[in-house]
Design a protein around this motif. Sequence first.
Motif, mmCIF file in Angstrom:
data_model
loop_
_atom_site.group_PDB
_atom_site.id
_atom_site.type_symbol
_atom_site.label_atom_id
_atom_site.label_comp_id
_atom_site.label_asym_id
_atom_site.label_seq_id
_atom_site.Cartn_x
_atom_site.Cartn_y
_atom_site.Cartn_z
ATOM 1 N N MET A 1 -1.772 -53.578 30.620
ATOM 2 C CA MET A 1 -3.122 -53.084 30.844
ATOM 3 C C MET A 1 -3.156 -51.577 30.639
ATOM 4 O O MET A 1 -2.183 -50.900 30.922
ATOM 5 N N PRO A 2 -4.288 -51.055 30.178
ATOM 6 C CA PRO A 2 -4.394 -49.593 30.091
ATOM 7 C C PRO A 2 -4.247 -48.961 31.471
ATOM 8 O O PRO A 2 -4.574 -49.575 32.481
ATOM 9 N N ARG A 3 -3.762 -47.747 31.501
ATOM 10 C CA ARG A 3 -3.580 -47.027 32.759
ATOM 11 C C ARG A 3 -4.901 -46.962 33.516
ATOM 12 O O ARG A 3 -5.962 -46.764 32.918
ATOM 13 N N PHE A 4 -4.845 -47.138 34.810
ATOM 14 C CA PHE A 4 -5.980 -47.081 35.734
ATOM 15 C C PHE A 4 -6.881 -48.314 35.680
ATOM 16 O O PHE A 4 -7.948 -48.310 36.276
ATOM 17 N N TYR A 5 -6.499 -49.349 34.967
ATOM 18 C CA TYR A 5 -7.275 -50.579 34.943
ATOM 19 C C TYR A 5 -6.498 -51.668 35.669
ATOM 20 O O TYR A 5 -5.277 -51.744 35.555
ATOM 21 N N PRO A 6 -7.192 -52.537 36.406
ATOM 22 C CA PRO A 6 -6.486 -53.587 37.151
ATOM 23 C C PRO A 6 -5.921 -54.658 36.233
ATOM 24 O O PRO A 6 -6.444 -54.912 35.145
ATOM 25 N N ASN A 7 -4.843 -55.296 36.692
ATOM 26 C CA ASN A 7 -4.246 -56.407 35.958
ATOM 27 C C ASN A 7 -5.023 -57.695 36.175
ATOM 28 O O ASN A 7 -5.012 -58.570 35.318
ATOM 29 N N VAL A 8 -5.660 -57.822 37.334
ATOM 30 C CA VAL A 8 -6.417 -59.024 37.696
ATOM 31 C C VAL A 8 -7.767 -58.574 38.240
ATOM 32 O O VAL A 8 -7.843 -57.608 38.996
ATOM 33 N N LYS A 40 -8.460 -56.137 41.292
ATOM 34 C CA LYS A 40 -9.798 -55.722 41.716
ATOM 35 C C LYS A 40 -10.463 -56.943 42.343
ATOM 36 O O LYS A 40 -10.761 -57.921 41.665
ATOM 37 N N ASP A 41 -10.640 -56.883 43.651
ATOM 38 C CA ASP A 41 -11.304 -57.937 44.424
ATOM 39 C C ASP A 41 -12.800 -57.635 44.395
ATOM 40 O O ASP A 41 -13.330 -56.959 45.265
ATOM 41 N N SER A 42 -13.473 -58.139 43.374
ATOM 42 C CA SER A 42 -14.860 -57.778 43.094
ATOM 43 C C SER A 42 -15.840 -58.167 44.182
ATOM 44 O O SER A 42 -16.957 -57.648 44.221
ATOM 45 N N PHE A 43 -15.449 -59.091 45.065
ATOM 46 C CA PHE A 43 -16.382 -59.589 46.073
ATOM 47 C C PHE A 43 -15.899 -59.374 47.495
ATOM 48 O O PHE A 43 -16.466 -59.906 48.441
ATOM 49 N N ASN A 44 -14.794 -58.586 47.655
ATOM 50 C CA ASN A 44 -14.285 -58.251 48.980
ATOM 51 C C ASN A 44 -13.927 -59.509 49.780
ATOM 52 O O ASN A 44 -14.227 -59.616 50.962
ATOM 53 N N THR A 45 -13.286 -60.486 49.110
ATOM 54 C CA THR A 45 -12.980 -61.756 49.771
ATOM 55 C C THR A 45 -11.499 -62.142 49.735
ATOM 56 O O THR A 45 -11.107 -63.060 50.436
#
Length: 181
Positions: A1-8, A40-45
Amino acid sequence: MPRFYPNVVTLQPGKAVLAEQRETIDILMKSNLPGRWSVKDSFNTVDLSRRGFDLLFEAHWIRSVMPAAGPSSDIEWQRETKGAAGLPFDDPDFAMFTGRRGFQVVAGGMLYRAEGVVGLSNVVADAADAPAVWRSLTLLAVQTFPRLPLVGYESGRELEAAEAAGFERGDKLRIWVRSKD
């Protein structure tokens, strides 16, 4: 992944997909990913604290809810067409803008069109210029990708600057990070 981007990145909320998301993360944990990687937990779950992850930061989704006034600074903007390896400058859905005073780069941001929205990320600005930079990037998004909602996520002072520029604070999200043992 590009630097500073999440893998998932989680893309759907709800209990039905939560187990699948955790399974995917478990598979990646067993793989041989080098160094640090993130989710990145897009929904805080998704709580990943028991899986060896540390909470890197919490943020809020944001969206532009009102037309931006004209630029209110002396920053001049330019769309970049080439630069660092790994950035998709030839992708018509991608745009990176830099703001300059004279010959010095003092601000910037990236736009990416996908799924009927434009994502604004990697906004860079001095604190004194931040609301004006957010307004300028909003106008550039409207010019570059007309008639699409503008969204992103921010925390701290960047979130405050986005709100001062007319963005609305939405739901929370979390970014988790794990270092390879």
